[in-house]
Design a protein around this motif. Sequence first.
Motif, short mmCIF file in Angstrom:
data_model
loop_
_atom_site.label_atom_id
_atom_site.label_comp_id
_atom_site.label_asym_id
_atom_site.label_seq_id
_atom_site.Cartn_x
_atom_site.Cartn_y
_atom_site.Cartn_z
N LEU A 244 -2.40 10.87 7.06
CA LEU A 244 -2.46 9.42 7.43
C LEU A 244 -1.33 8.40 7.29
O LEU A 244 -0.88 7.67 8.07
CB LEU A 244 -3.65 8.94 6.96
CG LEU A 244 -5.25 8.83 7.41
CD1 LEU A 244 -6.16 8.12 6.84
CD2 LEU A 244 -4.93 8.17 8.81
N VAL B 202 1.06 8.69 9.84
CA VAL B 202 0.63 8.13 11.12
C VAL B 202 0.88 6.42 10.97
O VAL B 202 1.51 5.85 11.86
CB VAL B 202 -0.84 8.23 11.42
CG1 VAL B 202 -1.29 7.44 12.54
CG2 VAL B 202 -0.95 9.72 11.63
N SER C 157 -10.45 4.60 10.33
CA SER C 157 -9.98 3.91 11.41
C SER C 157 -9.77 2.43 11.12
O SER C 157 -8.48 2.02 11.42
CB SER C 157 -10.97 3.84 12.58
OG SER C 157 -11.21 5.20 12.92
N VAL D 85 -6.43 2.31 8.66
CA VAL D 85 -5.30 2.60 9.82
C VAL D 85 -4.94 1.51 10.66
O VAL D 85 -3.76 0.91 10.44
CB VAL D 85 -5.59 3.83 10.52
CG1 VAL D 85 -4.24 4.17 11.41
CG2 VAL D 85 -5.58 5.10 9.51
N GLY E 255 -3.08 14.04 12.59
CA GLY E 255 -3.24 12.92 12.00
C GLY E 255 -4.02 12.92 10.46
O GLY E 255 -3.25 13.86 9.65
N GLU F 26 -4.50 6.23 16.59
CA GLU F 26 -4.88 6.97 15.43
C GLU F 26 -5.73 8.03 16.03
O GLU F 26 -5.77 9.42 15.80
CB GLU F 26 -5.22 6.21 14.26
CG GLU F 26 -5.73 7.28 13.36
CD GLU F 26 -6.90 7.70 13.19
OE1 GLU F 26 -7.97 7.08 13.77
OE2 GLU F 26 -7.13 9.10 12.51
#
Lengths: 302, 318, 547
Positions: free
Chosen positions: A157, A160, A97, A100, A239, A230
């Motif tokens: 990922l 994303v 998290s 991203v 994702g 995300e």
Amino acid sequence: MTEVVHPTAVVAVSVASRNPALALLRAVARHRLAAFGLVIIAALIIIAIFAPVLAPYNPFQQDLYRVLAPPSRIHLLGTDNLGRDLLSRLIYGTRVSLFVGIVSSLVSAVIGVFVGLVAGFRGGMVDAIIMRITDAFLCFPPLIFILAMSAVLGPGLQNVMLSFALFGWTIFARLARGQVLQVRELPFIEAARSVGVPATRIMFRHILPNIMAPLLVAITITVGFAILLESGVSFLGLGVQPPTASWGKELRIGFTYLEAAPLFSIAPGVMISLAVISFNFVGDGLRDALDPRLRGANRVPR
Amino acid sequence: MGKYIGIRLGHALVILAIVVVLVFIIARIIPGDAIMAAMAGSVDLHDPSVVERVRHQYGLDQSIPVQFVVWLAAFLRGDWGTSIGTGQKVLDMFVQRLPVTLELFLGANLWAIAIGIPAGILGAVKRNSAADVAVTAGAIIGVSIPAFWEAILLIYLFAVLLPIFPPSGYVPFSENPLLNLRAMVLPTFVLGTHAGGLIARYVRSSLLEVLGQDYVRTARAKGFSEAAVVARHALKPGMIPVVTVFGLFWGGLLAGAFLVEVVFAIPGLGRMSVDAIFQKDYAVMQAMLIVVSLNVLLVNLLVDILYGYLDPRVRVRG
Amino acid sequence: MDHDHDLDRREFTVGFLTASFAALALRPTVADAATESPSPAVLDQPWAVWDKNAKPVRGGIFRLTREQYIGKMNPNHWPVLDWVSMGYFHERLMMNDGRYNSTVLWLAEKLSWESPQEVIMTLREGVTFHDGSPFNAKSVKYQIDWIRDPASKTWDANWLAQLDTVEVVDDRTLRWKFKAPWAGFNGVMANVPGYVMSAKALQDDVDKYDSQPQGTGPYVLEEASPGNYLKLKRNPNWWFAKASGNPDMPYFDGILVTIIPDPAVRLANLRAGQLDALVLEKSQYAVAKTDPELNVYRFPGNHLAALRFNNTKSVFQDIRLRKAVSHAIDRQALIAGTQFGLARLASCMYPDDHWCHNPNLKPVTYDPDLSKKLLSEAGYGGGLTVKGYFSNTTMSQTIAEAVKGMLAQVGIDWQVELLAPAAATSRIQKMDYDLAQGGWIFIYDPDLMPTGLYYPDGGFNFGRSKNDAAIALIEAGRKEIDREKRRAIYWQLEEVLYNSYEDAWLWWEETATAFRKQVQGWNQEGFLKYQDAWFWSHPLWFKDGKA
């Protein structure tokens, strides 16, 4: 559109705050919410960096004879549907998290600020075209844009983050442009131009430092926004791919087993909420501190 | 005013053109032959002559600008293609599901107004007090909590632990009004809390600005009570900017609807879109992107015009 | 049908049960007997036993749920994702008994084998399709020819490859001629090609049939909202109601099938009283069993879960690598962790309650050391990377991840993608995988599964498997009319496939179903004994006719 669509980005006409760092500290001291947020963010960063040390188990280690176990002394938050320690997965999920969120936000900022500076400085047709393109991108709700792009580019990922950057730049473009418009009519800028200082130099030497403060606010809030997005994309399945742990992904799996293991649905959500709330608190506090006269969102002049 | 509207309209048209091109790029150019793969079940892609035929049928063997024009013309005609997933005409699917999502939206907006406006007023009037902090914190929390998590929590609380509301589903209003409303309470609430948070902050900040104005201070000096001051002098002008916040969160509501419809198994446009994305149903995706962006564009245009009407300063500033 | 397409067999069973229950409680009253007398041909069959004490009541809408929308409603078109609902409006010529033998006469009233290559089939009288057209020999012939026509794009056309011709003898009689002795004929009549469809509807508008089927079943499609729900209403002219002397069948006024993708929401709906029956997620079984409002039943499911190898065009041409994968999987752990114990460890292809089950084969052992040894022998001591796909439903994801973890333990990196059915189909067709989801659902006639999986033009082969010994045995099994000899052939077939590690068989299914107490008529014994036949002939009803 007269409004900045991003809910909390702001233009602080802050020729005053020459030292954002000091302002930040003042903000922290004064605003308890922001302080709370800062503490949480610091904790999350530590967790992300020291995940291998902090996590009691390998997040990929399956134990099929102990699936969906309730919290116990050996598994503080219980186990997931493959017997993996939920606490460890959430700890490692912090990495995903934060990574991203921060990367997406920074990349968007870099692209957006550049575009915005060019648009604001050049003016005229270039400005008009860039602004219309920005507006076009802003017609897509962020989640929907990212979903569509992820569907088209494929799960994972990187896609994303790429998708986020592809629309996230618009926020910063408007911000930067607005700042440029405000500042470029100022006497010392006029003076510099008339003397013949090249445009790029003016942009980087004189304009950029002035927008650092609102930029910081915007980046902070965008990180929170990116984390939220995300998790939404991972929740829907696009994702992160298994077996990587992401808070959003865990939440979706947990939802399947709501009755059997409610904690599985609650814990990841708590993490997401904490992270996003913290970034928002800090961003909010920063904005208040950097320009105490103005509370709430301003309007960006066209 | 006319010039103002004219400029806005002009901008909107340019933006629309760019949007359409963007959608085409996203949903047609990038996926390319993935469109073919999505049809694997119904045709034998082993056979090159079949592949040829299908490509020709869908116009995939033409040059890109030609494809664009063909697609656009069809779209404007109302031919939005056929869904791979359900076999229905895409336009029909939209029409079928629109009322459901509309109801969700309506309910969400009602909640948002009901929560947001009182909270915002409270925060402004009791500025810097504990109540104010609570309102600010609450508003931020409202927009920060993932909608799908909120949905799951509410389902757990109110449908599993205390069976007050049905945990999912949708019953058309015409069939059973009471059940329809009961089923919609939780989903609209989830959406409403997000928008409500935004409204609260806007109301608060704009009200604060108004309350700081000279004429309000004059009113206070004259001896009116704070409540009277707020009610008579501050409220109306303070509400004006709130109009614009609808433009702000409209897009967010659309996105939120996607998540909420999936969790609550509501057969609206959002769920249809998510299904389409997973099945790589590009016809539906394209149509959805256009509809959504057009929607946001229109709402913002309306908000701009309305705002220009309400606040003359904006017109001048342009 | 291949596991890839993730048909939910549990839902199949429930649907079976609910539809058949409609017939259960019928006891002819004097008034009824005056108009229609039960047909001895129906009542002769062993499953045609009704509980004399049960008093079924008409009424109510039966509310069910599925994870996926049915998709196409023409059973011969792909994809069909809900075979339970399919059975509400379509019926078959034959059905299967408790050992999955296709011996039950349903819409075919009589079969007589003139020779191993020729069968005379007599159809039931007094049956009409939902669109009013009559069920007769001409309609069946049209349908069979339509299925075999390449222009129809049916996926099961080659199940009729053995058929030479089908001729109409008279309104009720058909003559089936085969190219060679065909032992699997009954099985095919009891399977997808045997779902009778209205020839008139197929002729009028075959594309429309995908969304507006015209069958003979106990329920008629009233309204379909794709991706959302199916509404069915009672067929007052259901032939079985009259033929069995139970004119009140089916008992429900209608059926509502809602699509709810999330298992937790499905269960929440059941417990909140919004649903009447539910096929449980295995993780929910323990919780549901303790709920006083629910009756929960558990029974064997007629499906095989397995992994499929690409045996002709990938690294898995090497049998050592197939062995390595198969022995790397701890099947017991998989069953414990992903199926919550609700599955039977598979030793061979046919489940242990199937008449062709080979009791001499033992499940593949869990031996990761052997796997590592085989991997290095084959030259992959440093690791092997393979790719593949799995279905993207919640259960499949869990299984895929668990298997991936197990393979990783021995050094195999399985890059598995989770796909929706259409995308998965594309992959199978192009043989674009090394290791993927396999298995079979609805294992009835022993010929269908191996043909589909291992025969050259089998519906789910596309060339990935070419085991000559197996192919020869499959052909032999089709022709052997003598039941004992036929069984021996399939035992041999299982041995051949077992020894060549053609696929990695995992388990045979089990299903857990929960009914709300209002729902009456389920007889666990009856179902376990007669399965298919019992299910569709013993419909359920609500206590007092109310949901």
